[in-house]
Design an enzyme around this catalytic site. Structure first.
Site, PDB file in Angstrom:
ATOM      1  N   ASP A 131       0.856  -1.187   0.000  1.00 23.95           N
ATOM      2  CA  ASP A 131       0.000   0.000   0.000  1.00 23.95           C
ATOM      3  C   ASP A 131       0.888   1.231   0.000  1.00 23.95           C
ATOM      4  OD1 ASP A 131      -2.022  -1.829   0.301  1.00 23.95           O
ATOM      5  OD2 ASP A 131      -2.329  -1.432   2.433  1.00 23.95           O
ATOM      6  N   ASP A 133       1.285   4.688   2.032  1.00 25.32           N
ATOM      7  CA  ASP A 133       0.870   5.380   3.258  1.00 25.32           C
ATOM      8  C   ASP A 133       1.258   6.851   3.164  1.00 25.32           C
ATOM      9  OD1 ASP A 133      -0.159   3.114   4.759  1.00 25.32           O
ATOM     10  OD2 ASP A 133       1.913   2.422   4.811  1.00 25.32           O
TER      11      ASP A 133
END
Length: 206
Positions: A131, A133
């Site tokens: 992911d 962030d």
């Protein structure tokens, strides 16, 4: 210096000698390799800062404290928003895609998590399924409609993007603030609590 340090800051200067004898070997290896530690959102004694050490594996995260006077270098997430790396990964492509849009949003933003770690020190931390962030410094209230507009921007990215709003009183997830729940979870150094307004810590839920 302690008051100036914020969660997600990366710090250099911690050595294996500052750890206890029962510290896992991978933690010592990480520090000997010259990796930074990341400031945690936790209370620490005067002269110390709560930090975490990253290992090669996702589950390798070690919580400890670092003497403030040992800090040699500090990199904040917002120092990394214009740093690029030449890796063909979804999270890197997403960052490149979002950078001009976030630059135009009117708020200070930065990169944290695995992407921030790799941008700051060059140690490979990202992989194909990582992911992205991000943080957004929000010293003043961000309206829910503005939050919803930001979520739409992030949802167009090539990977999952997790953004935290950093208020003066703690952090709240952008997607949660953009949602319909009346109360949202605010995390600070002492606790995680439900609040109506993340910019007004007096409005804690019972």
């Amino acid at each position: 210096m302690v008051n100036a340090l914020l969660a997600h800051d990366l710090l250099w200067g911690m050595t294996p000698e500052q750890l206890t004898a029962d510290t896992p070997a991978w933690v010592i290896d990480s520090l000997r390799a010259g990796q930074p530690v990341v400031v945690r959102r936790a209370v620490s004694a005067p002269g110390l800062v709560a930090v975490g050490v990253r290992g090669r594996l996702r589950e390798q995260r070690f919580a400890t404290v670092m003497p403030v006077d040992a800090i040699q270098r500090r990199v904040k997430p917002e120092d990394l928003c214009q740093v690029s790396i030449d890796r063909d990964l979804p999270s890197v492509r997403a960052l490149n895609q979002l950078r001009p849009l976030l630059d135009d949003c009117g708020w200070v933003w930065g990169v944290s998590g695995s992407a921030g770690f790799e941008l700051a020190c060059g140690f490979a931390a990202l992989h194909e399924g990582s992911d992205l962030d991000l943080i957004l410094r929000t010293p003043h209230a961000l309206g829910r409609s503005q939050a919803q507009d930001l979520v739409k921007i992030l949802e167009a990215a090539e990977c999952l993007v997790d953004m935290q709003l950093q208020t003066p009183f703690g952090a709240v997830a952008l997607r949660e603030w953009a949602g319909s729940a009346r109360r949202v979870l605010l995390k600070n150094a002492r606790e995680a609590c439900l609040v109506i307004d993340p910019w007004n810590p007096q409005e804690h839920a019972a």
